[in-house]
Scaffold this motif. Sequence first.
Motif, PDB file in Angstrom:
ATOM      1  N   VAL A  31      21.368  38.924 -29.966  1.00 28.92           N
ATOM      2  CA  VAL A  31      21.280  39.713 -31.205  1.00 28.92           C
ATOM      3  C   VAL A  31      22.512  40.611 -31.330  1.00 28.92           C
ATOM      4  N   LEU A  32      22.863  41.250 -30.211  1.00 30.31           N
ATOM      5  CA  LEU A  32      24.037  42.129 -30.231  1.00 30.31           C
ATOM      6  C   LEU A  32      25.288  41.354 -30.625  1.00 30.31           C
ATOM      7  N   MET A  33      25.431  40.165 -30.041  1.00 30.71           N
ATOM      8  CA  MET A  33      26.633  39.374 -30.320  1.00 30.71           C
ATOM      9  C   MET A  33      26.710  38.993 -31.787  1.00 30.71           C
ATOM     10  N   VAL A  34      25.581  38.570 -32.328  1.00 35.42           N
ATOM     11  CA  VAL A  34      25.590  38.167 -33.740  1.00 35.42           C
ATOM     12  C   VAL A  34      25.908  39.370 -34.626  1.00 35.42           C
ATOM     13  N   LEU A  35      25.258  40.513 -34.311  1.00 40.01           N
ATOM     14  CA  LEU A  35      25.508  41.709 -35.117  1.00 40.01           C
ATOM     15  C   LEU A  35      26.970  42.122 -35.019  1.00 40.01           C
ATOM     16  N   ASP A  36      27.522  42.013 -33.803  1.00 38.45           N
ATOM     17  CA  ASP A  36      28.917  42.416 -33.626  1.00 38.45           C
ATOM     18  C   ASP A  36      29.843  41.487 -34.395  1.00 38.45           C
ATOM     19  N   GLN A  37      29.520  40.207 -34.328  1.00 42.60           N
ATOM     20  CA  GLN A  37      30.350  39.222 -35.048  1.00 42.60           C
ATOM     21  C   GLN A  37      30.342  39.513 -36.551  1.00 42.60           C
TER      22      GLN A  37
ATOM     23  N   GLY B  70      35.843  44.144 -24.157  1.00 36.33           N
ATOM     24  CA  GLY B  70      35.145  42.985 -24.684  1.00 36.33           C
ATOM     25  C   GLY B  70      35.806  42.425 -25.909  1.00 36.33           C
ATOM     26  N   VAL B  71      35.549  41.165 -26.164  1.00 33.03           N
ATOM     27  CA  VAL B  71      35.925  40.574 -27.426  1.00 33.03           C
ATOM     28  C   VAL B  71      34.719  40.644 -28.349  1.00 33.03           C
ATOM     29  N   LEU B  72      33.544  40.549 -27.740  1.00 30.90           N
ATOM     30  CA  LEU B  72      32.295  40.511 -28.493  1.00 30.90           C
ATOM     31  C   LEU B  72      31.288  41.377 -27.739  1.00 30.90           C
ATOM     32  N   LEU B  73      30.618  42.266 -28.441  1.00 30.80           N
ATOM     33  CA  LEU B  73      29.636  43.135 -27.784  1.00 30.80           C
ATOM     34  C   LEU B  73      28.429  42.300 -27.348  1.00 30.80           C
ATOM     35  N   GLY B  74      28.056  42.436 -26.071  1.00 27.39           N
ATOM     36  CA  GLY B  74      26.896  41.711 -25.579  1.00 27.39           C
ATOM     37  C   GLY B  74      27.243  40.448 -24.822  1.00 27.39           C
ATOM     38  N   GLU B  75      28.519  40.063 -24.890  1.00 32.64           N
ATOM     39  CA  GLU B  75      28.927  38.815 -24.248  1.00 32.64           C
ATOM     40  C   GLU B  75      28.842  38.921 -22.728  1.00 32.64           C
ATOM     41  N   GLN B  76      29.506  39.960 -22.184  1.00 33.65           N
ATOM     42  CA  GLN B  76      29.466  40.111 -20.731  1.00 33.65           C
ATOM     43  C   GLN B  76      28.085  40.530 -20.276  1.00 33.65           C
ATOM     44  N   ALA B  77      27.361  41.269 -21.112  1.00 32.51           N
ATOM     45  CA  ALA B  77      25.996  41.651 -20.757  1.00 32.51           C
ATOM     46  C   ALA B  77      25.165  40.401 -20.511  1.00 32.51           C
ATOM     47  N   MET B  78      25.317  39.417 -21.393  1.00 28.20           N
ATOM     48  CA  MET B  78      24.562  38.179 -21.244  1.00 28.20           C
ATOM     49  C   MET B  78      24.989  37.442 -19.983  1.00 28.20           C
ATOM     50  N   LEU B 116      29.374  29.619 -19.575  1.00 30.73           N
ATOM     51  CA  LEU B 116      28.642  30.442 -20.558  1.00 30.73           C
ATOM     52  C   LEU B 116      29.615  31.101 -21.517  1.00 30.73           C
ATOM     53  N   LEU B 117      30.691  31.662 -20.942  1.00 31.61           N
ATOM     54  CA  LEU B 117      31.688  32.347 -21.764  1.00 31.61           C
ATOM     55  C   LEU B 117      32.303  31.376 -22.768  1.00 31.61           C
ATOM     56  N   LEU B 118      32.582  30.166 -22.267  1.00 31.84           N
ATOM     57  CA  LEU B 118      33.192  29.158 -23.140  1.00 31.84           C
ATOM     58  C   LEU B 118      32.262  28.838 -24.303  1.00 31.84           C
ATOM     59  N   VAL B 119      30.962  28.695 -23.993  1.00 26.60           N
ATOM     60  CA  VAL B 119      29.996  28.382 -25.047  1.00 26.60           C
ATOM     61  C   VAL B 119      29.984  29.492 -26.095  1.00 26.60           C
ATOM     62  N   VAL B 120      29.959  30.750 -25.611  1.00 24.42           N
ATOM     63  CA  VAL B 120      29.931  31.878 -26.547  1.00 24.42           C
ATOM     64  C   VAL B 120      31.183  31.879 -27.420  1.00 24.42           C
ATOM     65  N   ARG B 121      32.338  31.660 -26.775  1.00 22.98           N
ATOM     66  CA  ARG B 121      33.593  31.695 -27.536  1.00 22.98           C
ATOM     67  C   ARG B 121      33.644  30.578 -28.571  1.00 22.98           C
ATOM     68  N   MET B 122      33.111  29.405 -28.175  1.00 24.63           N
ATOM     69  CA  MET B 122      33.119  28.293 -29.124  1.00 24.63           C
ATOM     70  C   MET B 122      32.226  28.623 -30.320  1.00 24.63           C
ATOM     71  N   LEU B 123      31.056  29.227 -30.012  1.00 23.41           N
ATOM     72  CA  LEU B 123      30.147  29.575 -31.104  1.00 23.41           C
ATOM     73  C   LEU B 123      30.766  30.638 -32.001  1.00 23.41           C
ATOM     74  N   ALA B 124      31.595  31.504 -31.417  1.00 24.62           N
ATOM     75  CA  ALA B 124      32.235  32.544 -32.209  1.00 24.62           C
ATOM     76  C   ALA B 124      33.493  32.014 -32.883  1.00 24.62           C
ATOM     77  N   ASN B 125      33.723  30.717 -32.776  1.00 26.37           N
ATOM     78  CA  ASN B 125      34.833  30.092 -33.494  1.00 26.37           C
ATOM     79  C   ASN B 125      36.198  30.507 -32.974  1.00 26.37           C
ATOM     80  N   GLU B 126      36.286  30.691 -31.660  1.00 24.89           N
ATOM     81  CA  GLU B 126      37.596  31.038 -31.131  1.00 24.89           C
ATOM     82  C   GLU B 126      38.244  29.811 -30.531  1.00 24.89           C
TER      83      GLU B 126
END
Lengths: 330, 161
Positions: A31-37, B70-78, B116-126
């Motif tokens: 949720v945080l990631m989506v909101l941040d994005q 961070g590049v994205l909030l919550g990324e490293q937390a996950m 995991l990081l790669l998956v997140v980055r791909m989803l974030a369109n990086e």
Amino acid sequence: MARTRDESSPLFAGNAAGTLRLIGYLALALVLMVLDQRNGWLWRMRDTAAAVVEPVYRLAGLPAAGIHSLSAAFGDRQQLTEQNQRLRQDLLLANAKLNQMAAVAQQNAHLKELLDTRNSLGLKVQLARVVGVDLGAYRYRIMLNVGARDGVKPGQPVIDAHGVMGQVRDVLPTTSVVMLITDPSHAIPVVIARSGLRTVAYGSREGDQLTLPNIPLVADVRVGDQLLTSGIGGRFPPGFPVGRVISVAPASTGMFLVAQARPAADINRSDEVLLLHDQAEPEGPPAPAAPVGPPRDLAPVTAAIDARRGNAAQAASATNRPSSNEGMRR
Amino acid sequence: MSRYRDSRWWFIGTLAFALLLMLVPLPAALEPFKPYWPALCLLYWTLESEERVTLGLAFGVGLLADMFNGVLLGEQAMRLCAMVFIALRFRSRLRFFPMWQQTLAVLALLLNDRILLLVVRMLANEAMPPAQWWIAPFIGAALWPFLYLLLEDLRTRLRRQ
């Protein structure tokens, strides 16, 4: 932080509570990631926590700064002398060139005055130092030691002695983050100095090259061509060196030429950079001169006409304001 | 009592130091070899004192790390949450592995983290990171035995005093 201890590390099987908690946390992170994005929470959070975050950045930047000053302190005397000598020569050369340019600049200013366009040769800059901090974005971003308190605004172009480096992306009170032109999600409008062809240079994955993916097949582009900023888009002022073409090949689709270029700026080595202050010229024709009528004391004394004229003048100046100051971010 | 407080400060100190190390840049040539320090530190504490490391702590450390770099909030937390969860689950076995097996396990965890990081980055369109990006987990695993022994040694010294 709550420290609950209700599971005692089972040897072979876990319990459901732990898994549930994991799922909860993962969902929260998502949720945080989506909101941040969507809303850029990360920067708002950094902004509010700036009092804590910025000293940590300074602290993390200390080793790099320390190594830098150590190399200066214990540097070979001969090496320093040589460097000094070289800098002197460079300065001499630059000054000689400047003197030569002064006449040309004056001439240019005069011609521009005649053409009634704005003068763009004045350079309003601010010196900034790079803080050595790893921002987790794989070398695509750097941090500067100036921020909102020094008048830095997002979108300002950043250059070094050799060319364009990037643009300011995020600003904290005393630090700011620069997106380099080699960032894969950065694009900069360029013009090829030799042929005048306009195109767009994107960053690339490797982080040390620029890609120009859509050059027409018939266009005249050669290895060694210099790229300058074209000034289109209004973010980067025209005429600054961006890079030099190192390879040209047809694209895999066969519809375009793809060129690779090496940035002119010393992207990995610069430790002092210049921030440009609102340099970009507005696009479109210059604003027309304010209509000059007969002197005011000759006008018939009616308030209504005066008010109408005032309104019309305001409207004219509003419509002529440059409208396209949008950035070139992909 | 003061011993307990000392060891708690030591615990917090190592985590803070790991976060700081994450921010310190290396020369450009060594940049892809930088291990993911907070993960290594959290793994050590997961194996060493289970009652301190919970998923909530991992999440908190991850959020802090995100705030700092961070590049994205919550990324490293996950990522840290997932890693600590796996490590906690296999903790009893990991603890009694010989060092080389433990190192391999750490390598697997770090590689999983990168995926995991790669998956997140791909989803974030990086953009896809370059190939050297995959070296860091191996460096992290190679450093693991030394880190483990160092932290263990420091901890026993601290306890003896």
